[in-house]
Design a protein around this motif. Structure first.
Motif, PDB file in Angstrom:
ATOM      1  N   GLU A  17      11.683   8.115  -5.376  1.00 45.51           N
ATOM      2  CA  GLU A  17      11.098   6.767  -5.354  1.00 45.51           C
ATOM      3  C   GLU A  17       9.602   6.834  -5.044  1.00 45.51           C
ATOM      4  OE1 GLU A  17      13.325   4.142  -2.790  1.00 45.51           O
ATOM      5  OE2 GLU A  17      15.142   4.319  -4.018  1.00 45.51           O
ATOM      6  N   ALA A  18       9.252   7.710  -4.091  1.00 41.93           N
ATOM      7  CA  ALA A  18       7.839   7.861  -3.745  1.00 41.93           C
ATOM      8  C   ALA A  18       7.051   8.353  -4.955  1.00 41.93           C
ATOM      9  CB  ALA A  18       7.692   8.835  -2.576  1.00 41.93           C
ATOM     10  N   VAL A  19       7.621   9.305  -5.692  1.00 45.40           N
ATOM     11  CA  VAL A  19       6.927   9.885  -6.848  1.00 45.40           C
ATOM     12  C   VAL A  19       6.625   8.801  -7.896  1.00 45.40           C
ATOM     13  CG1 VAL A  19       7.180  11.429  -8.835  1.00 45.40           C
ATOM     14  CG2 VAL A  19       7.797  12.238  -6.545  1.00 45.40           C
ATOM     15  N   VAL A  20       7.620   7.989  -8.227  1.00 44.91           N
ATOM     16  CA  VAL A  20       7.379   7.024  -9.310  1.00 44.91           C
ATOM     17  C   VAL A  20       6.459   5.887  -8.868  1.00 44.91           C
ATOM     18  CG1 VAL A  20       9.459   7.589 -10.599  1.00 44.91           C
ATOM     19  CG2 VAL A  20       9.561   5.767  -8.882  1.00 44.91           C
ATOM     20  N   LEU A  21       6.557   5.493  -7.602  1.00 47.59           N
ATOM     21  CA  LEU A  21       5.647   4.438  -7.128  1.00 47.59           C
ATOM     22  C   LEU A  21       4.213   4.968  -7.057  1.00 47.59           C
ATOM     23  CD1 LEU A  21       7.820   2.776  -4.315  1.00 47.59           C
ATOM     24  CD2 LEU A  21       7.320   1.865  -6.600  1.00 47.59           C
ATOM     25  N   PHE A  22       4.084   6.198  -6.578  1.00 45.71           N
ATOM     26  CA  PHE A  22       2.761   6.822  -6.474  1.00 45.71           C
ATOM     27  C   PHE A  22       2.154   7.049  -7.863  1.00 45.71           C
ATOM     28  CE2 PHE A  22       0.057  10.661  -5.779  1.00 45.71           C
ATOM     29  CZ  PHE A  22      -0.845  10.101  -4.882  1.00 45.71           C
ATOM     30  N   ALA A  23       3.002   7.345  -8.844  1.00 48.70           N
ATOM     31  CA  ALA A  23       2.506   7.561 -10.211  1.00 48.70           C
ATOM     32  C   ALA A  23       1.831   6.294 -10.736  1.00 48.70           C
ATOM     33  CB  ALA A  23       3.664   7.952 -11.132  1.00 48.70           C
ATOM     34  N   MET A  24       2.406   5.149 -10.423  1.00 51.26           N
ATOM     35  CA  MET A  24       1.890   3.893 -10.983  1.00 51.26           C
ATOM     36  C   MET A  24       0.861   3.219 -10.083  1.00 51.26           C
ATOM     37  SD  MET A  24       5.195   2.107 -12.724  1.00 51.26           S
ATOM     38  CE  MET A  24       6.345   2.379 -11.388  1.00 51.26           C
ATOM     39  N   PHE A  25       1.079   3.280  -8.763  1.00 51.11           N
ATOM     40  CA  PHE A  25       0.214   2.547  -7.828  1.00 51.11           C
ATOM     41  C   PHE A  25      -0.204   3.476  -6.680  1.00 51.11           C
ATOM     42  CE2 PHE A  25       3.378  -0.364  -9.676  1.00 51.11           C
ATOM     43  CZ  PHE A  25       2.546  -1.265 -10.323  1.00 51.11           C
ATOM     44  N   PRO A  26      -1.009   4.495  -6.978  1.00 47.85           N
ATOM     45  CA  PRO A  26      -1.285   5.504  -5.939  1.00 47.85           C
ATOM     46  C   PRO A  26      -1.911   4.928  -4.675  1.00 47.85           C
ATOM     47  CG  PRO A  26      -2.712   5.789  -7.880  1.00 47.85           C
ATOM     48  CD  PRO A  26      -1.661   4.789  -8.249  1.00 47.85           C
TER      49      PRO A  26
ATOM     50  N   GLU B 128      -2.106   1.763  -3.594  1.00 41.64           N
ATOM     51  CA  GLU B 128      -1.272   0.744  -2.949  1.00 41.64           C
ATOM     52  C   GLU B 128      -0.096   1.402  -2.212  1.00 41.64           C
ATOM     53  OE1 GLU B 128      -2.286   0.660  -6.088  1.00 41.64           O
ATOM     54  OE2 GLU B 128      -3.614  -1.093  -6.135  1.00 41.64           O
ATOM     55  N   TYR B 129       0.471   2.437  -2.845  1.00 41.04           N
ATOM     56  CA  TYR B 129       1.617   3.100  -2.201  1.00 41.04           C
ATOM     57  C   TYR B 129       1.179   3.803  -0.917  1.00 41.04           C
ATOM     58  CZ  TYR B 129       5.603   5.979  -1.189  1.00 41.04           C
ATOM     59  OH  TYR B 129       6.655   6.567  -0.529  1.00 41.04           O
ATOM     60  N   GLU B 130       0.063   4.498  -0.997  1.00 38.64           N
ATOM     61  CA  GLU B 130      -0.426   5.216   0.182  1.00 38.64           C
ATOM     62  C   GLU B 130      -0.704   4.240   1.331  1.00 38.64           C
ATOM     63  OE1 GLU B 130      -3.663   7.882  -0.633  1.00 38.64           O
ATOM     64  OE2 GLU B 130      -3.712   8.630   1.426  1.00 38.64           O
TER      65      GLU B 130
ATOM     66  N   LYS C 215       0.910   4.299   5.001  1.00 41.25           N
ATOM     67  CA  LYS C 215       0.050   4.661   6.130  1.00 41.25           C
ATOM     68  C   LYS C 215      -0.446   3.467   6.939  1.00 41.25           C
ATOM     69  CE  LYS C 215      -1.611   9.175   4.699  1.00 41.25           C
ATOM     70  NZ  LYS C 215      -2.695   9.923   4.029  1.00 41.25           N
ATOM     71  N   LYS C 216      -0.743   2.375   6.271  1.00 38.16           N
ATOM     72  CA  LYS C 216      -1.326   1.233   6.995  1.00 38.16           C
ATOM     73  C   LYS C 216      -0.712  -0.077   6.528  1.00 38.16           C
ATOM     74  CE  LYS C 216      -6.047   2.506   8.219  1.00 38.16           C
ATOM     75  NZ  LYS C 216      -7.395   2.432   7.694  1.00 38.16           N
ATOM     76  N   PRO C 217       0.592  -0.230   6.704  1.00 40.61           N
ATOM     77  CA  PRO C 217       1.226  -1.456   6.188  1.00 40.61           C
ATOM     78  C   PRO C 217       0.626  -2.720   6.807  1.00 40.61           C
ATOM     79  CG  PRO C 217       2.741  -0.217   7.590  1.00 40.61           C
ATOM     80  CD  PRO C 217       1.551   0.646   7.375  1.00 40.61           C
ATOM     81  N   GLU C 218       0.122  -2.589   8.050  1.00 40.00           N
ATOM     82  CA  GLU C 218      -0.423  -3.784   8.718  1.00 40.00           C
ATOM     83  C   GLU C 218      -1.724  -4.248   8.058  1.00 40.00           C
ATOM     84  OE1 GLU C 218      -0.238  -0.738   9.984  1.00 40.00           O
ATOM     85  OE2 GLU C 218      -2.309  -0.224  10.472  1.00 40.00           O
ATOM     86  N   ALA C 219      -2.343  -3.338   7.269  1.00 40.64           N
ATOM     87  CA  ALA C 219      -3.612  -3.706   6.630  1.00 40.64           C
ATOM     88  C   ALA C 219      -3.396  -4.442   5.299  1.00 40.64           C
ATOM     89  CB  ALA C 219      -4.450  -2.446   6.395  1.00 40.64           C
ATOM     90  N   ILE C 220      -2.134  -4.551   4.869  1.00 44.43           N
ATOM     91  CA  ILE C 220      -1.888  -5.221   3.587  1.00 44.43           C
ATOM     92  C   ILE C 220      -1.924  -6.729   3.790  1.00 44.43           C
ATOM     93  CG2 ILE C 220      -0.195  -5.608   1.735  1.00 44.43           C
ATOM     94  CD1 ILE C 220       0.710  -2.697   2.225  1.00 44.43           C
ATOM     95  N   GLN C 221      -2.867  -7.349   3.105  1.00 41.85           N
ATOM     96  CA  GLN C 221      -3.019  -8.790   3.250  1.00 41.85           C
ATOM     97  C   GLN C 221      -3.062  -9.438   1.893  1.00 41.85           C
ATOM     98  OE1 GLN C 221      -6.430  -9.658   5.561  1.00 41.85           O
ATOM     99  NE2 GLN C 221      -5.291  -9.644   7.486  1.00 41.85           N
TER     100      GLN C 221
END
Ligand code: CO
Length: 495
Positions: free
Chosen positions: A426-435, A437-439, A443-449
């Motif tokens: 799952e990480a591989v395919v999400l990272f392939a499309m949205f590198p 955003e996935y990272e 790493k910093k979910p609290e920074a997603i606004q």
């Protein structure tokens, strides 16, 4: 006579069309068991813009939504919209990434894959269809419906046979702009059944006020299913409301039976959610707008286009630009007005009006001419093609776009490991499309606004500034050149 089945789209296309794809998993969970008990043949829950917004704005791991919904709504198969070789993005991915995406999506709980390619190029669908079959799930091949001299009923019917030959066990007619008329819907449904013998579903949008009538016609022509939503995530730019559709089928021998009291309960629930998503809804989405029929461009594209023209100081030239769109389409082999091609064609029409025809040829439009998105429905204009060849120094692509891509899964997994990120499929395919955003999500979910939610004017405070343009499900930035300067055009996805 078997009743026509209903698929429900409120958990995907419903909120993508009406609320910029911002419904959160938590807002779905209490409605899902009720939806599950209603007797829908399928619940569309995933794909389209949902993965992008989950990562970018909601801070959600997209696969978790599928698993959560499967837990609370185990009876009804979940479906997703898959953009063929583009998966749920706009660029082309190597076959191994497409295969891995389908594999983990199937494992997470998606049963039905609606697979489409904007150009209806079978080569862009084959790997996804094969992967769905390998995973033992339902491959529903979608025919993107559009109107042009190259999009004849015979061409659509032949394409349905190709989809069957490639292994699709169901056929969908995907009318993303809501321009299919009842007569054409009936003709295509009956024709596809005759040619393929497969179950046919009509998927349309009420944008121009045609969808519900076309659903009745499709039902009478023998369609297996039609796709509805739940108000207020219904009608307008979305699918017709389920209760409304039932009423339209009153007295029809194929009317299915639904608990209308429960449907009313769902409507009440989703009215509450609609209010919660107030920052993302707009009266423009709720109205029926027959402009889309006059101009032959999708509704979402038109409203966005007006904003874009205004930004470029070209508002007064909108009629010229709209008249230029079919000319650009013709030169580009009658490419359909579906994301991202709609935006590229629209931008090129604008450039043609501003600078003279093909004087300023956008790189993305040259890609269409050179076949980099796939085979166009009709041949590209010879002079325009020659110009694209001259400007790029490249010759047209005759092979399948993904043929030039090397397998990438191993490399992506290595990159994830180096970054200290999970290395699951799952990480591989999400990272392939949205590198990025996935990272950020890991790493910093609290920074997603969600900038649009944050910018929402307070209900109590004074409305000092004019309201910002409404956010959409999916913005895409296109690089264009205006007055010799590089500029960006913000464009919107059409669901
Ligand atoms: Co749709």
């Amino acid at each position: 006579m078997k009743p026509v089945a209903f698929h429900n789209t409120v958990l995907r296309d419903g909120h993508q069309s009406m609320a910029a794809t911002r419904m959160k998993t938590s807002q779905m969970l209490s409605a899902a068991p009720i939806l599950d008990a209603m007797g829908f043949r399928m619940l569309e829950t995933w794909g389209g813009a949902t993965i992008d917004t989950s990562l970018r704005f909601l801070g959600e791991q997209p696969f978790d939504r599928v698993r959560a919904l499967r837990k609370v709504a185990p009876k009804t198969p979940q479906g997703m919209l898959l953009r063929g070789q583009n998966i749920v993005q706009y660029k082309c991915f190597p076959d191994d990434v497409v295969e891995l995406f389908v594999k983990c999506t199937a494992e997470a709980g998606i049963e039905v894959f609606r697979i489409f390619d904007g150009l209806n190029d079978p080569r862009n669908l084959a790997p996804a269809i094969a992967a769905v079959k390998k995973a033992g799930k339902t491959a529903r091949g979608e025919i993107c419906y559009t109107t042009s001299p190259a999009h004849t009923p015979e061409a659509f019917l032949r394409f349905s046979e190709e989809l069957k030959d490639m292994g699709c066990v169901e056929i969908g007619i995907k009318d993303m702009s809501g321009v299919i008329t009842p007569r054409v819907a009936a003709e295509l449904v009956a024709g596809i059944i005759k040619r393929t013998g497969l179950p046919v579903t009509l998927h349309s949008h009420e944008t121009a006020g045609l969808a519900a009538a076309s659903y009745v016609a499709a039902t009478d022509a023998g369609a297996t299913a039609i796709e509805t939503s739940i108000s207020p995530f219904a009608n307008g730019t979305s699918q017709p409301d389920t209760l409304r559709m039932l009423a339209l089928l009153d007295g029809n021998p194929r009317q299915p039976s639904f608990d209308r009291k429960k449907l009313a309960e769902l409507r009440e629930y989703f009215t509450k959610v609609y209010k919660e998503l107030d920052a993302f809804t707009s009266p423009a989405n709720e109205t029926v707008d027959s402009d889309t029929l006059v101009y032959q461009v999708p509704g979402g594209m038109l409203s966005n286009f007006r904003v874009q023209l205004k930004d470029m100081g070209m508002s007064e030239r909108i009629d010229e630009v709209l008249a230029e769109i079919p000319r650009v389409r013709e030169c580009l082999g009658w490419a359909p007005l579906v994301t991202p091609i709609s935006q590229i064609v629209g931008t090129q029409a604008m450039l043609n009006v501003k600078f003279g025809r093909w004087k300023n040829f956008s790189p993305a439009a040259m890609d269409i001419a050179l076949g980099n998105y796939g085979r166009t429905p009709a041949p590209v204009d010879r002079e325009v093609l020659a110009l694209a060849e001259k400007n790029t120094g490249k010759s047209p692509m005759s092979s399948r776009p993904a043929d030039s891509l090397k397998p990438n899964v191993d490399n992506l997994r290595k990159q994830l490991a180096e970054k200290g990120l999970p290395t699951t499929d799952e990480a591989v395919v999400l990272f392939a499309m949205f590198p990025m955003e996935y990272e950020k999500l890991i790493k910093k979910p609290e920074a997603i606004q969600d900038p649009a939610a944050a910018a929402k004017p307070s209900a109590t405070g004074p409305a000092s500034a004019p309201p910002a343009p409404r956010p959409t499900g999916r913005h895409q930035r296109l690089q264009i050149t205006v007055n010799g300067r590089r500029a960006e055009a913000l464009v919107e996805e059409i669901p």
